[in-house]
Every structure is written in C-alpha cells, then in structure tokens.
Design a protein around this motif. Structure first.
Motif, PDB file in Angstrom:
ATOM      1  N   LYS A 115       0.833  -1.205   0.000  1.00 45.14           N
ATOM      2  CA  LYS A 115       0.000   0.000   0.000  1.00 45.14           C
ATOM      3  C   LYS A 115       0.871   1.260   0.000  1.00 45.14           C
ATOM      4  N   ASP A 116       1.950   1.229   0.779  1.00 46.79           N
ATOM      5  CA  ASP A 116       2.879   2.364   0.795  1.00 46.79           C
ATOM      6  C   ASP A 116       3.504   2.573  -0.584  1.00 46.79           C
ATOM      7  N   ILE A 117       3.850   1.477  -1.250  1.00 47.75           N
ATOM      8  CA  ILE A 117       4.469   1.586  -2.570  1.00 47.75           C
ATOM      9  C   ILE A 117       3.480   2.145  -3.577  1.00 47.75           C
ATOM     10  N   ARG A 118       2.218   1.782  -3.479  1.00 46.29           N
ATOM     11  CA  ARG A 118       1.208   2.371  -4.363  1.00 46.29           C
ATOM     12  C   ARG A 118       1.153   3.887  -4.198  1.00 46.29           C
ATOM     13  N   ARG A 119       1.227   4.350  -2.947  1.00 46.66           N
ATOM     14  CA  ARG A 119       1.199   5.798  -2.718  1.00 46.66           C
ATOM     15  C   ARG A 119       2.442   6.473  -3.289  1.00 46.66           C
ATOM     16  N   LEU A 120       3.586   5.802  -3.202  1.00 46.68           N
ATOM     17  CA  LEU A 120       4.800   6.351  -3.796  1.00 46.68           C
ATOM     18  C   LEU A 120       4.699   6.384  -5.316  1.00 46.68           C
ATOM     19  N   GLN A 121       4.121   5.343  -5.894  1.00 45.40           N
ATOM     20  CA  GLN A 121       3.948   5.303  -7.342  1.00 45.40           C
ATOM     21  C   GLN A 121       3.091   6.463  -7.822  1.00 45.40           C
ATOM     22  N   ALA A 122       2.065   6.799  -7.040  1.00 43.82           N
ATOM     23  CA  ALA A 122       1.168   7.904  -7.392  1.00 43.82           C
ATOM     24  C   ALA A 122       1.717   9.249  -6.937  1.00 43.82           C
ATOM     25  N   ARG A 123       2.851   9.240  -6.258  1.00 42.23           N
ATOM     26  CA  ARG A 123       3.517  10.428  -5.721  1.00 42.23           C
ATOM     27  C   ARG A 123       2.633  11.187  -4.737  1.00 42.23           C
TER      28      ARG A 123
ATOM     29  N   ARG B 289       6.159  11.807  -0.660  1.00 45.12           N
ATOM     30  CA  ARG B 289       7.464  12.154  -1.195  1.00 45.12           C
ATOM     31  C   ARG B 289       8.550  11.723  -0.219  1.00 45.12           C
ATOM     32  N   GLY B 290       9.784  11.902  -0.633  1.00 46.18           N
ATOM     33  CA  GLY B 290      10.917  11.511   0.199  1.00 46.18           C
ATOM     34  C   GLY B 290      11.538  10.198  -0.247  1.00 46.18           C
ATOM     35  N   ARG B 291      10.711   9.336  -0.809  1.00 44.12           N
ATOM     36  CA  ARG B 291      11.169   8.081  -1.401  1.00 44.12           C
ATOM     37  C   ARG B 291      10.557   7.922  -2.778  1.00 44.12           C
ATOM     38  N   PHE B 292      11.134   7.043  -3.584  1.00 44.35           N
ATOM     39  CA  PHE B 292      10.597   6.812  -4.919  1.00 44.35           C
ATOM     40  C   PHE B 292      10.793   5.356  -5.311  1.00 44.35           C
ATOM     41  N   VAL B 293      10.126   4.963  -6.385  1.00 46.28           N
ATOM     42  CA  VAL B 293      10.118   3.577  -6.827  1.00 46.28           C
ATOM     43  C   VAL B 293      10.835   3.456  -8.170  1.00 46.28           C
TER      44      VAL B 293
ATOM     45  N   PRO C 202       7.510   8.158 -11.459  1.00 42.09           N
ATOM     46  CA  PRO C 202       7.773   6.923 -12.223  1.00 42.09           C
ATOM     47  C   PRO C 202       8.145   7.166 -13.685  1.00 42.09           C
ATOM     48  N   LYS C 203       7.460   8.084 -14.363  1.00 45.07           N
ATOM     49  CA  LYS C 203       7.739   8.307 -15.785  1.00 45.07           C
ATOM     50  C   LYS C 203       9.133   8.896 -15.982  1.00 45.07           C
ATOM     51  N   ALA C 204       9.523   9.841 -15.128  1.00 43.37           N
ATOM     52  CA  ALA C 204      10.852  10.437 -15.238  1.00 43.37           C
ATOM     53  C   ALA C 204      11.939   9.414 -14.925  1.00 43.37           C
TER      54      ALA C 204
END
Length: 227
Positions: A11-19, A22-26, A125-127
């Motif tokens: 669930k945390d990774i989904r939130r990171l994917q949707a930005r 912040r602070g972490r990225f996938v 994710p796109k960048a």
C-alpha cells in the motif's frame, strides 16, 4: 513472502507510485535496479517476484503495462547546484523530458541537473523510467532563482543571442549553466534577463523538443576543442 496486495508495504508503494508521498521513490525492473547498484544506491525495500513477494501481488502494484519482476524503493537525494557543466530546467512539466535530460546529462558528463519552478518531479515513475538509470548517476538540485545557478548562466532561447557553438568555444574554461525552458512557452523574459548570456541552436524548423535542445546544448558545451 508477501502474497496479499493488501499488505501495508505494498500500500505504501502504491502511494509512492502515485507520488502522494514524497521523500522516497520507486524504480521498477532489473535494468534500473542494476543501475542503482552500480551507482552505489542501496534500496530501502527490494521486492523480487517469487522471492520477497508473489508475482501476482507484485503485478498489482506495478506501474508497467507488462508488469515487473523486481522493484526497489529508494530515498530521494538532492544536491547543491554544481559545475563545471550544469543544465537547469525551467517550467518543463513533462516528466519524460526531465528523465531524458538526465540521460543526456549522464552521457555528456554534466555535473548536475537543476530543476527550477514548475518543472516535473524527477523522481516520479515516468521520469525515472525515461532516465534509463541516470537518476542514480546524475546529481539533482532544486532552485528557485537563476542566482542559485553556478558559473556563466546561458539562457537557451530560440530567437536570441549568438549561436551556442560560438559561445561554447569561449566558455569551456569556466563553469557554465545552460538554462532551458519548455518547448512552446520557452523561458520567461525575467529568467532570460537574469542570465549572463543568451544563445540559440540554429535549426531549420520552428523549435526543438525541450529534452532534445538540452541534450544538444550539453553536447556543444562538453566537446573537447579541436587541436
């Protein structure tokens, strides 16, 4: 092994994917993870299909149409703007262009990519995908004004200044930042005025894609002078 897509980490990774956080990225895929490892970035979390997580659960959080076999979560890193060659992006809102500029910066040895106001998130994710791993190899900075940029500040403008190649020939002995705006809008007048010089890339058409213009500029500014 994680098997449920309701797992709190997923669930945390989904939130990171949707930005939404912040602070972490996938970063998804073996190639990006290999680029991270080569650059000395250790993931906060590493998920591999069939190892830490089931293939089905990993597929449910993947941002790739074809799914992924591996995914890493990393801490964002922000640097100070630095030379000898820096490229600054102003108002470039397409994350694909930002990622492509990072890739060009790595190819031509730029010391930094600085992001000005209204520029897309380099850790989205796109960048990250468009950078082809360069996000792990090129320092990224945030700036609010031209005054924060190092060295000679050159505004890349389609219709003003001297040809970039002529300027580059006399600028290689000093730090240089080339400032690039969006394809349609270009650089705001106040940004051009705040730079030390203006230059253009002579072309036969109306304009270049912002990422292409930035990459050509980095090529010209990084070339070794002919003997």
């Amino acid at each position: 092994m994680i098997t449920s897509h309701h797992n709190p980490l997923l669930k945390d990774i989904r939130r990171l994917q949707a930005r939404r956080e912040r602070g972490r990225f996938v970063a998804e895929g073996e190639d990006l993870l290999a680029a991270a490892a080569a650059a000395g970035w250790d993931p906060v979390h590493l998920l591999r299909a069939g190892v830490e997580v089931s293939e089905d659960a990993l597929g449910r959080i993947s941002g790739l149409a074809s799914g992924t076999r591996a995914l890493g979560v990393f801490e964002e890193r922000w640097a100070a703007p630095s030379g000898p060659l820096c490229v600054a992006l102003w108002g470039i809102r397409d994350p694909g262009n930002v990622g492509t500029v990072l890739r060009g910066a790595q190819a031509f040895g730029a010391a930094c990519v600085a992001l000005g106001p209204d520029t897309a998130d380099p850790y989205g994710p796109k960048a990250v995908r468009a950078s082809m791993g360069a996000i792990f190899g090129v320092p990224v900075a945030r700036v609010a004004s031209v005054d924060e940029l190092p060295g000679l500040r050159v505004a890349l403008d389609a219709r003003r200044g001297e040809p970039l190649r002529a300027l580059a020939a006399g600028a290689r002995a000093q730090d240089v930042t080339v400032v690039v705006g969006a394809e349609r809008a270009g650089l705001p007048a106040e940004v051009v005025a705040a730079c030390d010089r203006a230059a253009h890339i002579p072309i036969a058409s109306e304009s270049l894609n912002a990422a292409m213009a930035a990459t050509l500029a980095m090529y010209e500014l990084s070339r070794v002078p002919e003997a």
